[in-house]
Design a protein around this motif. Structure first.
Motif, mmCIF file in Angstrom:
data_model
loop_
_atom_site.group_PDB
_atom_site.id
_atom_site.type_symbol
_atom_site.label_atom_id
_atom_site.label_comp_id
_atom_site.label_asym_id
_atom_site.label_seq_id
_atom_site.Cartn_x
_atom_site.Cartn_y
_atom_site.Cartn_z
ATOM 1 N N GLU A 58 0.821 -1.218 0.000
ATOM 2 C CA GLU A 58 0.000 0.000 0.000
ATOM 3 C C GLU A 58 0.854 1.268 0.000
ATOM 4 O O GLU A 58 0.448 2.279 -0.553
ATOM 5 C CB GLU A 58 -0.961 -0.024 1.196
ATOM 6 C CG GLU A 58 -2.077 -1.036 0.979
ATOM 7 C CD GLU A 58 -3.005 -1.208 2.171
ATOM 8 O OE1 GLU A 58 -3.040 -0.318 3.040
ATOM 9 O OE2 GLU A 58 -3.685 -2.250 2.222
ATOM 10 N N ALA A 61 1.964 1.719 -3.611
ATOM 11 C CA ALA A 61 0.785 2.048 -4.424
ATOM 12 C C ALA A 61 0.355 3.488 -4.163
ATOM 13 O O ALA A 61 0.035 4.228 -5.108
ATOM 14 C CB ALA A 61 -0.341 1.077 -4.093
ATOM 15 N N ARG A 66 -2.208 5.197 -6.265
ATOM 16 C CA ARG A 66 -3.255 4.158 -6.205
ATOM 17 C C ARG A 66 -3.550 3.853 -4.737
ATOM 18 O O ARG A 66 -2.667 3.439 -4.002
ATOM 19 C CB ARG A 66 -2.817 2.847 -6.879
ATOM 20 C CG ARG A 66 -2.374 2.922 -8.291
ATOM 21 C CD ARG A 66 -3.438 2.913 -9.323
ATOM 22 N NE ARG A 66 -4.572 2.025 -9.086
ATOM 23 C CZ ARG A 66 -5.664 2.044 -9.828
ATOM 24 N NH1 ARG A 66 -5.785 2.893 -10.826
ATOM 25 N NH2 ARG A 66 -6.652 1.224 -9.588
ATOM 26 N N GLU A 67 -4.768 4.095 -4.327
ATOM 27 C CA GLU A 67 -5.139 3.835 -2.939
ATOM 28 C C GLU A 67 -5.973 2.554 -2.857
ATOM 29 O O GLU A 67 -6.756 2.265 -3.772
ATOM 30 C CB GLU A 67 -5.972 4.999 -2.379
ATOM 31 C CG GLU A 67 -5.207 6.314 -2.261
ATOM 32 C CD GLU A 67 -4.118 6.318 -1.195
ATOM 33 O OE1 GLU A 67 -4.172 5.473 -0.283
ATOM 34 O OE2 GLU A 67 -3.216 7.174 -1.283
ATOM 35 N N ALA A 68 -5.819 1.822 -1.742
ATOM 36 C CA ALA A 68 -6.625 0.610 -1.541
ATOM 37 C C ALA A 68 -8.067 1.010 -1.216
ATOM 38 O O ALA A 68 -8.296 2.027 -0.557
ATOM 39 C CB ALA A 68 -6.045 -0.203 -0.395
ATOM 40 N N ARG A 69 -9.018 0.209 -1.741
ATOM 41 C CA ARG A 69 -10.437 0.465 -1.437
ATOM 42 C C ARG A 69 -10.887 -0.468 -0.314
ATOM 43 O O ARG A 69 -10.242 -1.477 -0.033
ATOM 44 C CB ARG A 69 -11.285 0.142 -2.677
ATOM 45 C CG ARG A 69 -11.269 1.196 -3.751
ATOM 46 C CD ARG A 69 -12.480 1.028 -4.672
ATOM 47 N NE ARG A 69 -12.662 -0.343 -5.132
ATOM 48 C CZ ARG A 69 -12.260 -0.797 -6.317
ATOM 49 N NH1 ARG A 69 -11.620 0.011 -7.134
ATOM 50 N NH2 ARG A 69 -12.482 -2.045 -6.679
ATOM 51 N N PRO A 71 -12.878 -3.471 1.238
ATOM 52 C CA PRO A 71 -13.335 -4.714 0.594
ATOM 53 C C PRO A 71 -14.857 -4.763 0.501
ATOM 54 O O PRO A 71 -15.552 -3.979 1.158
ATOM 55 C CB PRO A 71 -12.808 -5.807 1.530
ATOM 56 C CG PRO A 71 -12.508 -5.137 2.806
ATOM 57 C CD PRO A 71 -12.244 -3.703 2.511
ATOM 58 N N LEU A 72 -15.369 -5.697 -0.316
ATOM 59 C CA LEU A 72 -16.812 -5.821 -0.532
ATOM 60 C C LEU A 72 -17.545 -6.025 0.799
ATOM 61 O O LEU A 72 -18.520 -5.346 1.097
ATOM 62 C CB LEU A 72 -17.073 -7.018 -1.472
ATOM 63 C CG LEU A 72 -18.522 -7.271 -1.845
ATOM 64 C CD1 LEU A 72 -19.057 -6.149 -2.724
ATOM 65 C CD2 LEU A 72 -18.662 -8.613 -2.570
ATOM 66 N N ILE A 73 -17.068 -6.989 1.579
ATOM 67 C CA ILE A 73 -17.617 -7.183 2.935
ATOM 68 C C ILE A 73 -16.534 -6.706 3.888
ATOM 69 O O ILE A 73 -15.514 -7.377 4.054
ATOM 70 C CB ILE A 73 -17.944 -8.670 3.197
ATOM 71 C CG1 ILE A 73 -18.906 -9.197 2.141
ATOM 72 C CG2 ILE A 73 -18.508 -8.868 4.599
ATOM 73 C CD1 ILE A 73 -19.082 -10.705 2.151
ATOM 74 N N ASN A 74 -16.737 -5.523 4.465
ATOM 75 C CA ASN A 74 -15.671 -4.942 5.274
ATOM 76 C C ASN A 74 -15.759 -5.418 6.725
ATOM 77 O O ASN A 74 -16.546 -4.910 7.520
ATOM 78 C CB ASN A 74 -15.746 -3.412 5.200
ATOM 79 C CG ASN A 74 -14.524 -2.772 5.822
ATOM 80 O OD1 ASN A 74 -13.594 -3.464 6.238
ATOM 81 N ND2 ASN A 74 -14.521 -1.454 5.899
ATOM 82 N N THR A 75 -14.942 -6.411 7.040
ATOM 83 C CA THR A 75 -14.925 -6.915 8.422
ATOM 84 C C THR A 75 -13.844 -6.219 9.245
ATOM 85 O O THR A 75 -13.685 -6.523 10.429
ATOM 86 C CB THR A 75 -14.664 -8.438 8.431
ATOM 87 O OG1 THR A 75 -13.536 -8.714 7.613
ATOM 88 C CG2 THR A 75 -15.857 -9.216 7.935
ATOM 89 N N ASP A 76 -13.114 -5.297 8.613
ATOM 90 C CA ASP A 76 -12.037 -4.592 9.318
ATOM 91 C C ASP A 76 -12.619 -3.425 10.123
ATOM 92 O O ASP A 76 -12.345 -2.259 9.853
ATOM 93 C CB ASP A 76 -11.003 -4.100 8.288
ATOM 94 C CG ASP A 76 -9.717 -3.653 8.969
ATOM 95 O OD1 ASP A 76 -9.619 -3.776 10.207
ATOM 96 O OD2 ASP A 76 -8.816 -3.178 8.263
#
Lengths: 119, 246
Positions: A58, A61, A66-69, A71-76
């Motif tokens: 990261e 990137a 480029r930044e990280a998005r 996730p679809l199911i965000n468990t963080d």
């Protein structure tokens, strides 16, 4: 016949098998992680132990725009991630243990039936 | 002992995701599609090979289950690397490739990575193809061919497995660096950026590769002692070598 009995005895010691499995996985891991720590107390400082996804992937990137998005199911979120990892570890550990038992006991059963047949 | 093993494993696993998979959204769409296109045929080969193996002999089932669980657990287990002060994880694909072949190992890695991307905020769906290609395909192929090559040269089983695990780990990070550098470089030259990323991985991955080698050798030697017959069936050992084991 004596040889057969000897083989069955060797395979039927699940305690020994489990000990071997634990030694194989845990000994290198514990030695690797804990022994060098005694010579490296600064490792406990703030900001240490970030994952290489953060400190390398990261970081580079981000430098390139480029930044990280999320996730679809965000468990963080809070301790939810700890719970999900604990659950994954429990399920994975159970599956590994069950498969190992099937693998070793399959052999033991095979040896037993061979022994009975030979008798 | 098993309870202790499980407890320590769970303690190590139960930590926020700190690892090496390429996160969601990092790669531009054309690159993400390219890695999908390269990875999916290998996964399809894995499905084909697994079906063929299941038709041939059902006794492989527990071995496939064991490898799937081991790859899933250790590829989401953050291991602290004291020399670098960072965390990363082994891959397990070298071990799976030795025992089941590189294509089934790629399939196992794909399933593990999908579960991690969906539920563990670890990797991502858009980068799933790239992560399968680096950890599943390249890691498995590197481990498999290193093992076969060393065995052909007469290297002992444990030592060959050690180097296969080591190579699988290092090859995975080399592939991740290539994917990352090619995807994010924009107008910058490729090689200097690749070099920078590789050098940043070295302090963590160099020692972690050695750990992965030790774990791979340990697992292969344990199976050699407990189930040499299955290693013969999987063509890891010759029947003569298994007979020597008793």
């Amino acid at each position: 016949m004596a040889r057969n009995t000897g083989k069955v005895h060797r395979v039927q010691r699940p305690g020994k098998t489990r000990k071997s499995l634990a030694v194989v996985i845990l000994l290198p891991l514990v030695t690797f992680c804990l022994v060098p720590l005694t010579f490296c107390p600064s490792a406990f400082g703030a900001g240490r132990w970030t994952g290489v996804d953060e400190s390398v992937v990261e970081k580079f990137a981000s430098e390139q725009g480029r930044e990280a998005r999320d996730p679809l199911i965000n468990t963080d979120q809070g301790d939810l991630l700890l719970f999900v990892f604990l659950l994954a570890g429990a399920v994975g550990g159970f599956a590994a243990g069950y498969s190992w038992r099937m693998l070793v006991e399959g052999k033991a059963k095979g040896s037993e039936s061979t022994g009975k047949k030979s008798r | 002992m098993v309870k202790l093993f499980l407890c320590i494993t769970l303690l190590l696993v139960a930590a926020p995701a700190q690892a090496m998979h390429i996160s969601e959204g990092i790669l531009p769409l054309p690159w993400a599609v390219l890695w999908y296109a390269l990875a999916l045929p290998c996964v399809a080969l894995g499905i084909h090979r697994l079906n063929a193996l299941a038709k041939e002999d059902l006794s492989f089932k527990p071995l496939v289950g064991l490898m799937a669980a081991v790859v899933f657990i250790i590829s989401c287990m953050p291991v602290p690397v004291p020399t670098a002060g960072t965390c990363s994880h082994p891959c397990g694909t070298g071990m799976a490739a030795i025992l089941l072949g590189p294509w089934i190992s790629s399939l196992i890695a794909a399933v593990a990575l999908l579960l991690q991307a969906l539920f563990l905020s670890h990797g991502g769906l858009s980068t799933w193809g790239a992560n399968i290609f680096s950890m599943g395909v390249i890691g498995s192929i590197a481990g498999f061919f290193t093992f076969k090559g060393l065995r052909t040269m007469g290297v002992p089983l444990g030592l060959a497995a050690f180097f296969a695990g080591l190579q699988a780990d290092w090859a995975t990070y080399l592939a991740t660096s290539v994917e990352l550098a090619s995807g994010i470089r924009g107008s910058e030259p490729f090689l200097p950026l690749l070099e920078k990323i590789l050098l940043a991985f070295v302090p963590t991955q160099l020692p972690l590769g050695i750990l992965e080698g030790a774990m791979t050798a340990g697992m292969v030697m344990l199976l050699y002692r407990k189930r040499p017959d299955i290693l013969v069936k999987m063509r890891v050992l010759s029947a003569g070598e298994a007979a020597e084991n008793g």
